[in-house]
Design a protein around this motif. Sequence first.
Motif, PDB file in Angstrom:
ATOM      1  N   PRO A  56      49.196  35.056  38.400  1.00 50.52           N
ATOM      2  CA  PRO A  56      47.999  35.808  38.011  1.00 50.52           C
ATOM      3  C   PRO A  56      47.390  35.426  36.664  1.00 50.52           C
ATOM      4  CG  PRO A  56      49.940  37.100  37.495  1.00 50.52           C
ATOM      5  CD  PRO A  56      50.430  35.776  38.062  1.00 50.52           C
ATOM      6  N   HIS A  57      47.819  34.301  36.086  1.00 51.11           N
ATOM      7  CA  HIS A  57      47.224  33.880  34.804  1.00 51.11           C
ATOM      8  C   HIS A  57      47.401  32.377  34.658  1.00 51.11           C
ATOM      9  CE1 HIS A  57      46.735  34.675  30.182  1.00 51.11           C
ATOM     10  NE2 HIS A  57      46.611  33.366  30.416  1.00 51.11           N
ATOM     11  N   THR A  58      46.331  31.619  34.928  1.00 49.29           N
ATOM     12  CA  THR A  58      46.379  30.171  34.706  1.00 49.29           C
ATOM     13  C   THR A  58      45.043  29.692  34.150  1.00 49.29           C
ATOM     14  OG1 THR A  58      45.425  29.065  36.673  1.00 49.29           O
ATOM     15  CG2 THR A  58      47.618  30.056  36.944  1.00 49.29           C
ATOM     16  N   HIS A  59      45.118  28.513  33.534  1.00 45.19           N
ATOM     17  CA  HIS A  59      43.921  27.795  33.070  1.00 45.19           C
ATOM     18  C   HIS A  59      43.920  26.446  33.797  1.00 45.19           C
ATOM     19  CE1 HIS A  59      43.611  30.556  29.452  1.00 45.19           C
ATOM     20  NE2 HIS A  59      44.892  30.678  29.728  1.00 45.19           N
ATOM     21  N   ALA A  60      44.056  26.498  35.129  1.00 48.20           N
ATOM     22  CA  ALA A  60      44.380  25.295  35.906  1.00 48.20           C
ATOM     23  C   ALA A  60      43.252  24.264  35.958  1.00 48.20           C
ATOM     24  CB  ALA A  60      44.779  25.692  37.319  1.00 48.20           C
ATOM     25  N   ILE A  63      42.782  40.643  29.249  1.00 48.01           N
ATOM     26  CA  ILE A  63      42.767  40.268  27.834  1.00 48.01           C
ATOM     27  C   ILE A  63      44.010  39.444  27.508  1.00 48.01           C
ATOM     28  CG2 ILE A  63      43.957  42.380  27.045  1.00 48.01           C
ATOM     29  CD1 ILE A  63      41.932  42.372  24.651  1.00 48.01           C
ATOM     30  N   HIS A  64      43.838  38.427  26.640  1.00 49.70           N
ATOM     31  CA  HIS A  64      44.978  37.741  26.014  1.00 49.70           C
ATOM     32  C   HIS A  64      45.273  38.529  24.736  1.00 49.70           C
ATOM     33  CE1 HIS A  64      43.779  34.346  28.519  1.00 49.70           C
ATOM     34  NE2 HIS A  64      44.721  33.577  28.040  1.00 49.70           N
ATOM     35  N   ALA A  65      46.438  39.152  24.648  1.00 47.94           N
ATOM     36  CA  ALA A  65      46.714  40.017  23.500  1.00 47.94           C
ATOM     37  C   ALA A  65      48.105  39.774  22.943  1.00 47.94           C
ATOM     38  CB  ALA A  65      46.587  41.483  23.922  1.00 47.94           C
TER      39      ALA A  65
HETATM   40 ZN   LIG Z   1      46.102  32.098  28.868  1.00 53.79          ZN
END
Ligand SMILES: [Zn+2]
Length: 435
Positions: free
Chosen positions: A93-97, A267-269
Motif C-alpha cells: 500500500p505504499h510505493t513510488h514504483a 501522509i508521510h509522517a
Molecule cells: Zn514513501
Amino acid sequence: VEADNGNEPTRETRRVLTCDLLVHSAAQVLTLAGGPQRGRELGRLGIIADGAVAVSNGRVAWTGTTAEARTGVRASAEINAAGRVVMPGLVDPHTHAVWAGDRAAEFELRLAGKSYMEIMAAGGGIMSTVRQTRAASLDQLVDETRPRLQRMLAHGSTTIEIKTGYGLETASELRMLDAIARLNAEGPWSLVPTFLGAHAVPEEFSRRQDAFVDLVVEEMLPAAWQHAGGAPGGLFCDVFCEDGAFTVAQSRRVLERARELGFGLKIHADEFVGLGGTALAVELGAASADHLVYTPEADIVALGQSETVAVGLPGTPFGLGQTDYTPAGRILDCGGLLALASDLNPGTTWCESMQMVIALACRNMRLTPAQAIAASTINAARAVGRDREVGSLEPGKRADLLLLDAPDYRHLGYRYGGNLVATVIKDGVVLQMQP
Ligand SMILES: [Zn+2]
C-alpha cells in the motif's frame, strides 16, 4: 456461481457448487476473513488445515476443507496444492514504483557517511530522480516501471499502490498518473494511484516553499483530480510532512484542498522527525499515515482511536542502515490498525518484495509472522480503501491467491532473500511467471 443438483442419482438432493477452479489439498489455507484487524487482534489468519478455495468468474466462491470440497464442489479445473500454503495476494500500500533512472551512486555516498537529508540539501536525493523523470517520455516511464511490477507480482504483490511525486510540475505529475493508468490497464496487477505533488520542493522553488504549495493547491490538485479522479477505485493525495520537505501547516493546506476535491488522504509522517503529521492525519480522517518512526506518544494514542491505518515501512530504515523502526508494539497496544508496505523507491529502498518486508518487520518491528501477514493483506488493503475487494479469501472478493512453496505460514518471515511464491492467481487466472 450456480448451484445445481448432482447429476448422479442420489437419494437426497445435495447442493453442489459449480465453479471454474478448485484449489485443494493445501496444507493451510489462510482466509484472513473478518475484515481489518485492530490492535492486538492482529494476526487472525483464519487457517483451514487441508483447505480448499473455489473460484468462479474471477472471484472467490467458497472456502472450506478438501473433504467438504469433495462432496460439495464441482470444478472445471483443479490445482492440487498439497504441501503448500494458499493465501490472499499481498497488498503493497505504499510505493513510488514509477520513476526513471537510478541512484546507485548515492547509495555509495551514504555508505561513506553522508545522510539522506544532506544529500537532499545538496541537490541529490529526490531531486535527482525528479530531473530524470521529467526528462522521460510516457513510454519510457512505462517501460522502466513494467519489469519492476513484474518482479513485485512474482513475489506475491497483486495489488500495488503507486505515488507520483517525481514530476513536481503539473505536466510531469500528470504524465506519472498516465503511466500508472496505462500499467494498470495492461495488468494483471491492480494498481492504486496516489498524487504526491508535495513530495519535495523543486529546485526552481528553492526558498519559495509557500509559492510551490500555492502551485500544488491551486493548479496541480485540481488538474490531477480532473485527470484521474474518476478512475475506478478513486485517487489518493499524499504529502511528505518532514523537516526539509513540508511543514504541518503546508501539509494541512494540501490535504484540506485535496479532501474538498474528493481525494482520499495519506501522509508521510515522522520518518526522521516527529513533526505532528500523524495527528494531522487523524484529524483529517486520512486513510493512512505512513513511516511513523519518531511519532510522539500522544499521536500514537490518537491514532489508536482512529480509523487511520498506520503503515510501517521497515525496508526504509533498513535501506538507510538505520536502527530505529516503527514502534509496532505501541501502536497495537493503543488499538491501532497496522499495515506494512515496501516504500519501493530508487533512493532509500529499492525493495520489490513484500516477503522481504515481512522478514524485516518480524525482526525489527517485533511482529509475529501471523501479524506481519495480516498487516500485508487485509490491513494493507484497508490502507488503500480496497478491503472490500482484496486482502482476504472470502466469497465475492477478487480471486487473488498465492500458493507458497512452504507447508506452514511461518516460513514467511522465517525465510528471507528468496521467493516462496510458487504460483500467483490473479482475478481467477493462473499466471505463468517468469523464473
Ligand atoms: Zn514513501
